[in-house]
Design an enzyme around this catalytic site. Structure first.
Site, PDB file in Angstrom:
ATOM      1  N   ALA A 164      47.941  33.374 -13.945  1.00  0.00           N
ATOM      2  CA  ALA A 164      47.062  32.367 -14.547  1.00  0.00           C
ATOM      3  C   ALA A 164      47.467  30.975 -14.075  1.00  0.00           C
ATOM      4  O   ALA A 164      48.640  30.700 -13.835  1.00  0.00           O
ATOM      5  CB  ALA A 164      47.135  32.453 -16.072  1.00  0.00           C
ATOM      6  N   CYS A 194      38.796  29.087   2.133  1.00  0.00           N
ATOM      7  CA  CYS A 194      38.168  30.409   2.219  1.00  0.00           C
ATOM      8  C   CYS A 194      37.463  30.838   0.936  1.00  0.00           C
ATOM      9  O   CYS A 194      36.252  31.047   0.935  1.00  0.00           O
ATOM     10  CB  CYS A 194      39.214  31.457   2.605  1.00  0.00           C
ATOM     11  SG  CYS A 194      39.829  31.262   4.301  1.00  0.00           S
ATOM     12  N   LYS A 224      47.772  25.951  -2.356  1.00  0.00           N
ATOM     13  CA  LYS A 224      48.687  27.046  -2.682  1.00  0.00           C
ATOM     14  C   LYS A 224      49.996  26.791  -1.948  1.00  0.00           C
ATOM     15  O   LYS A 224      50.068  25.918  -1.072  1.00  0.00           O
ATOM     16  CB  LYS A 224      48.095  28.397  -2.284  1.00  0.00           C
ATOM     17  CG  LYS A 224      48.036  28.641  -0.776  1.00  0.00           C
ATOM     18  CD  LYS A 224      47.638  30.079  -0.490  1.00  0.00           C
ATOM     19  CE  LYS A 224      47.732  30.383   1.003  1.00  0.00           C
ATOM     20  NZ  LYS A 224      47.461  31.798   1.299  1.00  0.00           N
TER      21      LYS A 224
END
Length: 274
Positions: free
Chosen positions: A141, A149, A209
């Site tokens: 989460a 993408c 990320k």
């Protein structure tokens, strides 16, 4: 015979479109060629490893022999090779990314419910992941998915579905949950601190990320914009993405390390896992 390979994520039907272009350009001069779709499944930050040790290689063509010739290039990787028709191969890439995005949006919706009911979503995810039918991947989460993408592919798949008369209800919900997740962190800060005007908020992580400096559609950037709209004073740090962040972030103090971000802050947002 010539083999033309589409090595990218392209809308379903692109292989047929490429074949039509070649035929038109060669009108009156027959050309022996075949089009093969070879979608890639490489992740930013681990592309070399993903290429050398793939889960599978997907090849699609209306000419089985052409697809088999391309398959020969991958034999040394010793991985499963799936040969399909053109449109199915193109669709596998979109469906794969859409499913991973769905898992992330699902666990984020469960996280919001857990917060309301007093449960720990991290332990919930661990318990779910122990089920072999579910697995633990993509059940973390957080602020949701971003990058170059997932947003593009989920939106494109939903758009293609609508164009052909389908009603992609689940995909629409997946995108809406992801948009809301970025707003929720600002709402939680406002609930904890009251007005965010003149409050100092630190943001840890700017890339979409870990293991990349890519800030395209990074959740952290939208959170920062929302915080600025509330009148907050924002400080931020990322191990790799500072140079890219400087190009797009205005009136944000970019710090030398995480401790500088935390110093004097009224609240901290952990926006990227690293």
């Amino acid at each position: 015979p010539i083999i033309v390979v589409n090595k990218s994520t392209v809308p379903v039907g692109t292989g047929d479109w490429v074949a039509d272009i070649i035929r038109k350009r060669c009108a009156g001069e027959p050309l022996d060629f075949s089009v093969v779709s070879n979608p890639e499944f490489l992740r930013e930050g681990s592309a070399i490893n993903d290429f050398m040790y793939p889960d599978r290689v997907v090849l699609g063509s209306e000419d089985r022999e052409a697809a088999s010739k391309v398959a020969q290039l991958y034999l040394s990787l010793r991985c499963p090779i799936l040969i399909t028709d053109l449109r199915t191969a193109e669709m596998i890439k979109y469906a794969s990314n859409a499913f991973l995005a769905t898992r992330i949006s699902f666990i984020n919706e469960i996280a919001n419910i857990c917060e309301d009911l007093g449960a720990d979503v991290r332990q919930v995810a661990t318990g779910m992941g122990m089920d072999k039918r579910i697995g633990s991947a993509f059940l973390d989460a957080g602020l949701g998915w971003g990058g170059s993408c997932f947003p593009k592919d989920v939106k494109a798949l939903a758009h293609m579905a609508v164009l052909h008369g389908s009603n992609p209800q689940l995909l629409q919900a997946v995108m809406e949950i992801n948009r809301n997740q970025r707003r929720k962190v600002v709402l939680r800060l406002r609930k904890s601190l009251g007005s965010l005007n003149e409050k100092v908020i630190g943001v840890l992580g700017l890339s979409f990320k870990p293991n990349t400096d890519d800030i395209r559609d990074a959740p952290a950037l939208e959170v920062i914009y929302l915080l600025k709209n509330e009148g907050a004073i924002v400080k931020a740090y990322d191990p790799q993405a500072m140079e890219n962040a400087r190009q797009v972030l205005r009136d944000v103090t970019l710090c030398a390390n995480p401790y500088e971000v935390a110093e004097g802050a009224d609240g901290l947002v952990l926006a990227t896992e690293w």
